[in-house]
Design an enzyme around this catalytic site. Structure first.
Site, PDB file in Angstrom:
ATOM      1  CB  SER A 113      41.362  38.228  45.691  1.00  0.00           C
ATOM      2  OG  SER A 113      41.024  39.004  44.549  1.00  0.00           O
ATOM      3  CE  LYS A 169      43.286  39.086  41.812  1.00  0.00           C
ATOM      4  NZ  LYS A 169      42.150  39.932  42.266  1.00  0.00           N
ATOM      5  CB  SER A 197      40.020  42.062  45.016  1.00  0.00           C
ATOM      6  OG  SER A 197      39.244  41.028  45.570  1.00  0.00           O
TER       7      SER A 197
END
Length: 443
Positions: A147, A69, A171
């Site tokens: 996210s 990420k 997330s």
């Protein structure tokens, strides 16, 4: 079904495959149309080099593909957190703790994945770099969840065995649920957040998306540098609770059908499942009325950057960060105290249960077009965002742990079942989730 890490490691040990072949499969998947907008920076050369290292298969991750990420520091790379506001930031001087631990375990990092700008949404929309489409929808492009949007798609499409990500309000679990994979949010303190760009220093959790619960355990052990205590106890040995307050409200038909079918399956297998009100959950809205930890703590990190570059922020993200500007020191201290008192009340109400079951999110993934960037769709966006975060964020405020695992039928859009508990109950949650996964896969 894509093979998981433990299955692939067996194939490696028995000579039925080799790390270079696995990396090429991952790279092919990463270059496919299914991974459009997934990677912000590709690291194929580095991944191939790791897979070709002598004796790499002797390491725990054996040179298998891992995605990163975009909020984790990787030495020599700029950490942009899905934003153009940090485009000119200097490269990281060293790896984040999570990257270092996975690297030493033999991870082949295949690329940095797209995400919601600065991790501030559960929907998965990114107006700067495009939005990855849900991996399981074939009718219309649907949201990936956020996210950790690109991380989830990388795992669901076969581009990575592990999607390293973070969970501040859901997330990891939201995109896991919407893409039909597994997401484990450990108790936050178990994995250091050093070298990860923060959203909320109170709630941020470093964790991962995987293809199975056993892989979730395996990766958590690497990230936390600890061994999960395995239990041979049958599912019937645990007492499971189903909170009726808030978490079951307004389930869409697909989620409701999958949820009821799953409870029936578990009860037929001997699971002891009791419903309870757990009405303390309703207190959270008032506790967070002044904006909550994410608004205050993100504003503390962003306010100088906003002064210079607010015009290049996603307006939806900037608006949520700006809420922190109006929170006083008194408000923030009172929020901390209110949370601690609430956790004590929740712990008391949860006594006698080993874990709890809830739908991870109350809806299947809506079309991207419904919530795409644009002020005319802001109301729809914030409504969907609130629904997606509703159940998962309870666990973050509880300082708890949770696994989301798939519970939908093959002809349904993905639905997640969340197994959760309070702080440091990670091992029972994982053991229960492992048994549930095995049971559901036999259906």
């Amino acid at each position: 079904m894509l093979p998981d890490i433990l299955t692939t490691r067996h194939l490696l040990r028995t000579g039925q495959t080799h790390p270079q072949a696995e990396i090429e499969r991952a790279i092919n998947a990463a270059q496919s149309a299914s991974c459009q907008h997934v990677f912000l920076h590709r690291m194929f050369g580095e991944a191939r080099a790791v897979a070709s290292t002598p004796d790499i298969r002797e390491k725990p991750l054996a040179g298998l593909a891992v995605s990163v990420k975009d909020l984790f520091d990787v030495a020599g790379q700029t950490t942009s957190a899905g934003s153009v506001a940090l485009r000119d930031a200097p490269p990281a001087e060293r790896d984040s703790v999570a990257i270092d631990r996975l690297r030493r375990a033999g991870a082949a990092f295949i690329g940095r994945t797209n995400m919601v700008e600065f991790a501030f949404s559960g929907v998965g929309i990114n107006p700067h770099f495009g939005t990855p489409a849900n991996a399981c929808a074939s009718d219309v492009p649907r949201i990936p969840g956020g996210s950790s949007s690109g991380a989830a798609i990388s795992v669901a499409t076969g581009a990575a065995f592990v999607g390293l990500g973070s969970d501040t309000g859901g997330s990891i679990r939201i995109p896991a649920a919407l893409n039909g994979i597994v997401g484990f949010k450990n108790t936050a303190r178990l994995v250091p957040t050093d070298g990860a760009l923060p959203l909320s220093t109170t709630l941020d959790t470093v964790c991962a998306l995987t293809r199975s619960v056993q892989d979730a355990i395996f990766v958590h052990e690497l990230l936390a540098q600890r061994c999960v205590t395995r239990s041979p106890a049958p599912l019937s040995a645990y007492r499971l609770g189903v909170p009726s307050t808030l978490m079951l409200d307004g389930l869409d038909p697909t989620v409701s059908r999958a949820w009821q079918r799953t409870l029936t399956t578990l009860r037929k297998a001997g699971a002891r499942i009791d419903e309870l009100a757990l009405s303390e959950i309703n207190e959270l809205q008032q506790i967070q009325a002044t904006g909550g930890f994410s608004a205050a703590e993100s504003y503390a990190w962003h306010h100088h950057l906003l002064e210079r570059k607010s015009q290049v922020y996603d307006p939806r993200v900037a608006a949520r960060i700006q809420r922190g500007a109006t929170m006083s020191a008194c408000d923030y201290i009172e929020l901390q105290g209110a949370r601690n008192r609430w956790i004590k009340r929740m712990d008391a109400a949860m006594q006698g249960f080993d874990a709890f079951l809830s739908p991870t999110v109350p809806m299947v993934a809506p079309p991207i077009a419904d919530v795409a960037p644009g002020p005319e769709r802001d109301d729809a966006f914030f409504r969907v965002n609130a629904l997606l975060l509703r159940n998962t964020s309870v666990i973050n405020m509880l300082d708890g742990c949770a696994v989301s695992l798939p519970c939908h039928a093959p002809d349904e859009l993905p639905v997640g079942l969340m197994v959760w508990a309070g702080a440091m109950d990670d091992d029972p949650v994982l053991n229960i989730a492992l048994q549930i996964e095995h049971l559901l896969q036999k259906q």
